[in-house]
Design a protein around this motif. Structure first.
Motif, PDB file in Angstrom:
ATOM      1  N   GLU A 286       0.832  -1.209   0.000  1.00  0.00           N
ATOM      2  CA  GLU A 286       0.000   0.000   0.000  1.00  0.00           C
ATOM      3  C   GLU A 286       0.863   1.254   0.000  1.00  0.00           C
ATOM      4  O   GLU A 286       0.582   2.218  -0.713  1.00  0.00           O
ATOM      5  CB  GLU A 286      -0.935  -0.017   1.207  1.00  0.00           C
ATOM      6  N   VAL A 287       1.931   1.246   0.810  1.00  0.00           N
ATOM      7  CA  VAL A 287       2.824   2.403   0.867  1.00  0.00           C
ATOM      8  C   VAL A 287       3.531   2.594  -0.474  1.00  0.00           C
ATOM      9  O   VAL A 287       3.609   3.716  -0.992  1.00  0.00           O
ATOM     10  CB  VAL A 287       3.852   2.228   2.012  1.00  0.00           C
ATOM     11  N   ILE A 288       4.058   1.510  -1.034  1.00  0.00           N
ATOM     12  CA  ILE A 288       4.748   1.608  -2.325  1.00  0.00           C
ATOM     13  C   ILE A 288       3.788   2.093  -3.407  1.00  0.00           C
ATOM     14  O   ILE A 288       4.146   2.923  -4.250  1.00  0.00           O
ATOM     15  CB  ILE A 288       5.378   0.254  -2.700  1.00  0.00           C
ATOM     16  N   SER A 289       2.555   1.602  -3.385  1.00  0.00           N
ATOM     17  CA  SER A 289       1.572   2.034  -4.383  1.00  0.00           C
ATOM     18  C   SER A 289       1.273   3.522  -4.251  1.00  0.00           C
ATOM     19  O   SER A 289       1.194   4.242  -5.255  1.00  0.00           O
ATOM     20  CB  SER A 289       0.280   1.221  -4.232  1.00  0.00           C
ATOM     21  N   THR A 290       1.125   4.001  -3.010  1.00  0.00           N
ATOM     22  CA  THR A 290       0.848   5.427  -2.793  1.00  0.00           C
ATOM     23  C   THR A 290       2.006   6.285  -3.276  1.00  0.00           C
ATOM     24  O   THR A 290       1.806   7.324  -3.930  1.00  0.00           O
ATOM     25  CB  THR A 290       0.580   5.693  -1.300  1.00  0.00           C
ATOM     26  N   ILE A 291       3.225   5.858  -2.981  1.00  0.00           N
ATOM     27  CA  ILE A 291       4.407   6.605  -3.434  1.00  0.00           C
ATOM     28  C   ILE A 291       4.462   6.633  -4.955  1.00  0.00           C
ATOM     29  O   ILE A 291       4.658   7.703  -5.564  1.00  0.00           O
ATOM     30  CB  ILE A 291       5.690   5.980  -2.843  1.00  0.00           C
ATOM     31  N   MET A 292       4.294   5.482  -5.578  1.00  0.00           N
ATOM     32  CA  MET A 292       4.367   5.418  -7.041  1.00  0.00           C
ATOM     33  C   MET A 292       3.235   6.223  -7.686  1.00  0.00           C
ATOM     34  O   MET A 292       3.453   6.900  -8.701  1.00  0.00           O
ATOM     35  CB  MET A 292       4.311   3.957  -7.495  1.00  0.00           C
ATOM     36  N   ASN A 293       2.046   6.148  -7.127  1.00  0.00           N
ATOM     37  CA  ASN A 293       0.919   6.899  -7.695  1.00  0.00           C
ATOM     38  C   ASN A 293       1.186   8.402  -7.672  1.00  0.00           C
ATOM     39  O   ASN A 293       0.903   9.113  -8.644  1.00  0.00           O
ATOM     40  CB  ASN A 293      -0.358   6.581  -6.927  1.00  0.00           C
ATOM     41  N   ASN A 294       1.742   8.906  -6.583  1.00  0.00           N
ATOM     42  CA  ASN A 294       2.044  10.331  -6.500  1.00  0.00           C
ATOM     43  C   ASN A 294       3.156  10.727  -7.460  1.00  0.00           C
ATOM     44  O   ASN A 294       3.072  11.771  -8.124  1.00  0.00           O
ATOM     45  CB  ASN A 294       2.428  10.695  -5.057  1.00  0.00           C
ATOM     46  N   LEU A 295       4.203   9.914  -7.530  1.00  0.00           N
ATOM     47  CA  LEU A 295       5.314  10.243  -8.427  1.00  0.00           C
ATOM     48  C   LEU A 295       4.873  10.194  -9.879  1.00  0.00           C
ATOM     49  O   LEU A 295       5.238  11.068 -10.688  1.00  0.00           O
ATOM     50  CB  LEU A 295       6.482   9.286  -8.186  1.00  0.00           C
ATOM     51  N   LEU A 296       4.084   9.179 -10.243  1.00  0.00           N
ATOM     52  CA  LEU A 296       3.629   9.062 -11.629  1.00  0.00           C
ATOM     53  C   LEU A 296       2.606  10.144 -11.971  1.00  0.00           C
ATOM     54  O   LEU A 296       2.573  10.632 -13.111  1.00  0.00           O
ATOM     55  CB  LEU A 296       3.041   7.671 -11.862  1.00  0.00           C
ATOM     56  N   SER A 297       1.774  10.526 -11.009  1.00  0.00           N
ATOM     57  CA  SER A 297       0.818  11.612 -11.260  1.00  0.00           C
ATOM     58  C   SER A 297       1.555  12.917 -11.538  1.00  0.00           C
ATOM     59  O   SER A 297       1.189  13.672 -12.452  1.00  0.00           O
ATOM     60  CB  SER A 297      -0.115  11.774 -10.059  1.00  0.00           C
ATOM     61  N   ASN A 298       2.607  13.185 -10.756  1.00  0.00           N
ATOM     62  CA  ASN A 298       3.417  14.392 -11.006  1.00  0.00           C
ATOM     63  C   ASN A 298       4.094  14.329 -12.366  1.00  0.00           C
ATOM     64  O   ASN A 298       4.169  15.331 -13.095  1.00  0.00           O
ATOM     65  CB  ASN A 298       4.468  14.549  -9.907  1.00  0.00           C
ATOM     66  N   ALA A 299       4.613  13.161 -12.707  1.00  0.00           N
ATOM     67  CA  ALA A 299       5.277  13.008 -14.003  1.00  0.00           C
ATOM     68  C   ALA A 299       4.293  13.269 -15.142  1.00  0.00           C
ATOM     69  O   ALA A 299       4.644  13.899 -16.154  1.00  0.00           O
ATOM     70  CB  ALA A 299       5.890  11.614 -14.114  1.00  0.00           C
ATOM     71  N   MET A 300       3.061  12.785 -14.992  1.00  0.00           N
ATOM     72  CA  MET A 300       2.049  13.005 -16.034  1.00  0.00           C
ATOM     73  C   MET A 300       1.715  14.495 -16.163  1.00  0.00           C
ATOM     74  O   MET A 300       1.564  15.008 -17.278  1.00  0.00           O
ATOM     75  CB  MET A 300       0.777  12.214 -15.705  1.00  0.00           C
ATOM     76  N   LYS A 301       1.606  15.211 -15.017  1.00  0.00           N
ATOM     77  CA  LYS A 301       1.209  16.621 -15.064  1.00  0.00           C
ATOM     78  C   LYS A 301       2.281  17.499 -15.704  1.00  0.00           C
ATOM     79  O   LYS A 301       1.961  18.483 -16.382  1.00  0.00           O
ATOM     80  CB  LYS A 301       0.924  17.112 -13.639  1.00  0.00           C
ATOM     81  N   TYR A 302       3.542  17.144 -15.503  1.00  0.00           N
ATOM     82  CA  TYR A 302       4.623  18.024 -15.935  1.00  0.00           C
ATOM     83  C   TYR A 302       5.401  17.479 -17.130  1.00  0.00           C
ATOM     84  O   TYR A 302       6.510  17.911 -17.381  1.00  0.00           O
ATOM     85  CB  TYR A 302       5.576  18.278 -14.762  1.00  0.00           C
ATOM     86  N   THR A 303       4.813  16.514 -17.834  1.00  0.00           N
ATOM     87  CA  THR A 303       5.448  15.994 -19.050  1.00  0.00           C
ATOM     88  C   THR A 303       4.447  16.067 -20.188  1.00  0.00           C
ATOM     89  O   THR A 303       3.658  15.137 -20.413  1.00  0.00           O
ATOM     90  CB  THR A 303       5.915  14.537 -18.841  1.00  0.00           C
TER      91      THR A 303
END
Length: 695
Positions: A270-287
């Protein structure tokens, strides 16, 4: 006049009318004589030093006197003379002044200096004390201000948390019907597309709410690490594939560089999923274009092996002055490419990384992109964390479509929920498969449970009058209802809340918003496990073959499900019931009336209790226990009639019918087979007792 001092002896010239001055540590020798030198040998003298002597000295013929160590001050030396037997006369008296100078440290100006030093010291002390008091007051004010700000921040966070909890309830009513509409083939395509947009927006709102709640849990240190040993590569690949499939920007390419691995490590999914979801969401917004790469590598640093998860993009990048602050709470960089947000995403990532004992690193260049790297220690077993290595629930146990029980035999579900919309939605979702009764609060729910004896209870946690935990405690603490499984349904999903629920006896826990399919599946699984438990407790019938024992078995038609255990009240009840039956097997009045009198329970309560635990009526359960006793006696070599009478069967014909209905063969045939097998093997076949079946 002569005096000796520290500078040596000398003979000063004395001038009448003036003082003689000497140092405080000097000695003085005073010589005196009369003017008539011829009479000198006959003259008697008397001396007195004012300031030291209080009276004249005794008459003496010596014409000198010595003084040593005189204290500083002014003195008057007096001397008088007379001839023998004459009276003393003031006419024949001489005097001179002597001044003993004080030491340097005892002079008047030294005392003035001392006084000034004392005054300055007092002034410095007062100033220091005042500054200390002011500093202490300022510190207390600062502490109070900090405490007030912290309390205000806590109140604000509690307010946000309560608001997000309340938002989960209407989200349940939104998401549930939307899922049904999306999967409904009768919905027009154009309407279905609009529903998908609404559904996606609702999911984003739910993710934001979950993010706020997760951030709140990490802020209050209520977030606990729950690790399990899993394949990290598969988990990262699953997350990456989900984002790759959901990508709607054709200018961005998702690259998954995750090699297949067989080694498992401990981590919190759950922790790894939350971390990855936030990092990938940021990557999507700024790419806006380019690529987003998700990679997994294994490196060794200082003898420690790390699993490195990287999320790299070719987006706008982060300015150097903003880079040190991106993990601060509520921080948002300023720039033309800055997207709207709450400023807690990366702060949450940092908090969860620290909770997991991982190292979070970031590298970025404006215009070229950003790389976030999470380093996990592969050999870390997390001894202080919760460990959960059990398999996750599978949809394989879901209720098959179109397979509905008969209306008169459907399980009864009690729904306890204070929100009328939620209660109506749950009742509608379960109404096709189960009979449903409703209650608005815990008190009404408890009364309904006692009067209706439902097969399962679905209850909310936060309710007026009586909350879910109190209802759960009363259900599990009442012997008449302790066998009923309870599912907690609530928006509060913290680990502490779940622990409290399970400690009170909850059988399952669902978080709002929930899926109607998941709720149906969970109820189906719990009831299936309850049926398995009933079969195991009642020693489900199985045909006796010539080469088999009559050991109790669970029906092969039952699905394979995780084992469900009895609660302490139910176990104690069955032990007491079984012991009472075994001690009174030969009693002619051993029936439900006898049992209810000895157990101090009403007929309806005892019937519902036995029915709920075993699926049988009370008399059927007593008959099964008697037949088990018969089996034990036959295994020990007793005759059929002896075993029947000793087990409480007075009618041999009725006994034979009951035995054949239960085990498929007559008791005499079973006894012969048992004897034949015993002779062939040389051993007496073991027969399991009732206790071994359910303990």
């Amino acid at each position: 006049l002569d005096h000796s001092g520290a500078a040596g002896d000398r003979e000063p010239v004395y001038t009448p009318g003036k003082e003689v001055g000497i140092n405080y540590d000097s000695s003085i020798r005073i010589v005196f004589s009369v003017a008539d030198y011829a009479q000198s040998p006959l003259i008697e003298y008397a001396v007195m030093l004012d300031g030291i002597d209080s009276d004249w000295s005794m008459p003496m013929r010596e014409n000198h006197v010595n003084y040593r160590n005189l204290p500083p001050g002014n003195y008057t030396f007096k001397v008088r003379a007379r001839l023998p037997n004459e009276k003393w006369s003031d006419v024949n008296m001489a005097s001179m002044g002597i001044k003993v100078n004080p030491p340097l440290w005892n002079t008047w100006w030294a005392r003035i200096v001392y006084l000034m030093i004392f005054i300055v010291g007092i002034w410095i002390w007062v100033k220091y004390y005042k500054r200390k008091v002011n500093r202490r007051s300022a510190l207390e004010i600062e502490k109070k201000k900090g405490a007030d700000e912290k309390e205000l921040n806590e109140e604000r966070l509690r307010f946000y948390t309560n608001i997000t909890h309340e938002l989960r309830t209407p989200l349940t009513l939104i998401l549930g019907p939307l899922e049904d509409l999306v999967t409904d083939n009768g919905t027009p395509q154009n309407v279905r597309e609009k529903i998908r947009i609404i559904h996606a927006s609702t999911l984003r709102l739910l993710n934001l709410i979950n993010q706020i709640l997760e951030f709140r849990k990490t802020e209050t240190q209520n977030r606990k690490l729950c690790v399990s040993r899993r394949n990290l590569a598969e988990h990262i690949m699953e997350i990456g594939l989900r984002y790759k499939e959901l990508n709607r920007n054709g200018k961005v390419d998702y690259v998954l560089d995750v090699p297949a691995e067989e080694n498992d490590i401990y981590f919190d999914p759950e922790v790894i999923s939350t971390i990855m979801n936030n990092l990938l969401s940021n990557a999507m917004k700024y790419t806006p274009d380019g690529k987003i790469e998700i990679s997994l590598r294994h490196v060794e640093d200082n003898g420690i092996r790390y699993a490195c998860i990287s999320v790299a993009d070719t987006g706008y990048g982060i300015e150097p002055e903003a880079l040190p602050h991106i993990f601060d709470r509520y921080y948002q960089a300023k720039g033309k490419h800055q997207a709207s947000g709450t400023g807690i995403g990366l702060a949450l990532v940092k908090s969860l990384s620290d909770l997991h004992g991982a190292i979070l690193e970031v590298e970025s260049m404006p215009g070229k992109g950003t790389v976030f790297t999470l380093r996990l220690v592969e050999d870390n077993t997390y001894p202080d964390a919760l460990h959960n290595d059990s398999e996750s629930e599978s949809d394989a146990n879901a209720v098959p479509e179109g397979e509905l029980p008969l209306a008169d035999s459907r399980a009864l579900v009690l729904v306890v929920e204070d929100n009328a919309d939620i209660r109506e939605y749950i009742a509608g979702a379960l109404g096709k498969t189960y009979r449903v009764i409703e209650a608005e609060n815990g008190k009404e729910g408890y009364d309904a449970a006692v009067s209706n004896n439902p097969d399962i209870i679905i209850t909310d946690l936060m309710m007026p009058v009586m909350d879910g935990l109190e209802l759960l405690s009363r259900i599990k603490g009442d012997i008449s209802t302790s066998h009923i499984p309870v599912v907690l349904l609530t928006a509060r999903d913290s680990l502490h809340d779940k622990e409290r629920g399970y400690e009170c006896g909850a059988d399952s826990y669902l978080t709002k918003p929930f899926s109607a399919k998941l709720l149906n599946s969970r109820i189906h699984n719990i009831l299936s496990m309850r049926r398995q438990l009933a079969e195991r407790l009642t020693v489900a019938s199985s045909r006796v073959q010539p080469d088999t024992d009559i050991a109790p078995r669970i029906s092969s038609e039952s699905p394979t499900l995780p084992e469900m255990k009895l609660g302490k009240f139910d176990k104690a009840f069955l032990e007491k019931f079984t012991t009472l039956v075994e001690e009174n097997l030969t009693a002619p009045d051993l029936d439900m009336t006898f049992m209810q009198e000895n157990l101090n329970m009403s007929h309806s309560t005892l019937y519902r209790k036995i029915k709920g635990l075993t699926g049988l009526s009370g008399n059927e359960f007593i008959r099964k226990l008697r037949l088990k006793h018969v089996v034990g006696m036959l295994a020990e070599g007793a005759s059929v009639s002896e075993a029947a009478y000793e087990s409480g069967f007075n009618d041999i014909g009725y006994f034979r019918n009951c035995f054949k209905d239960e085990y498929g063969v007559s008791p005499s045939v079973y006894a012969k087979r048992l004897k034949s097998k015993s002779e062939n093997s040389g051993n007496t076949p073991p027969v399991k007792g009732y206790d071994s079946d359910y303990k």
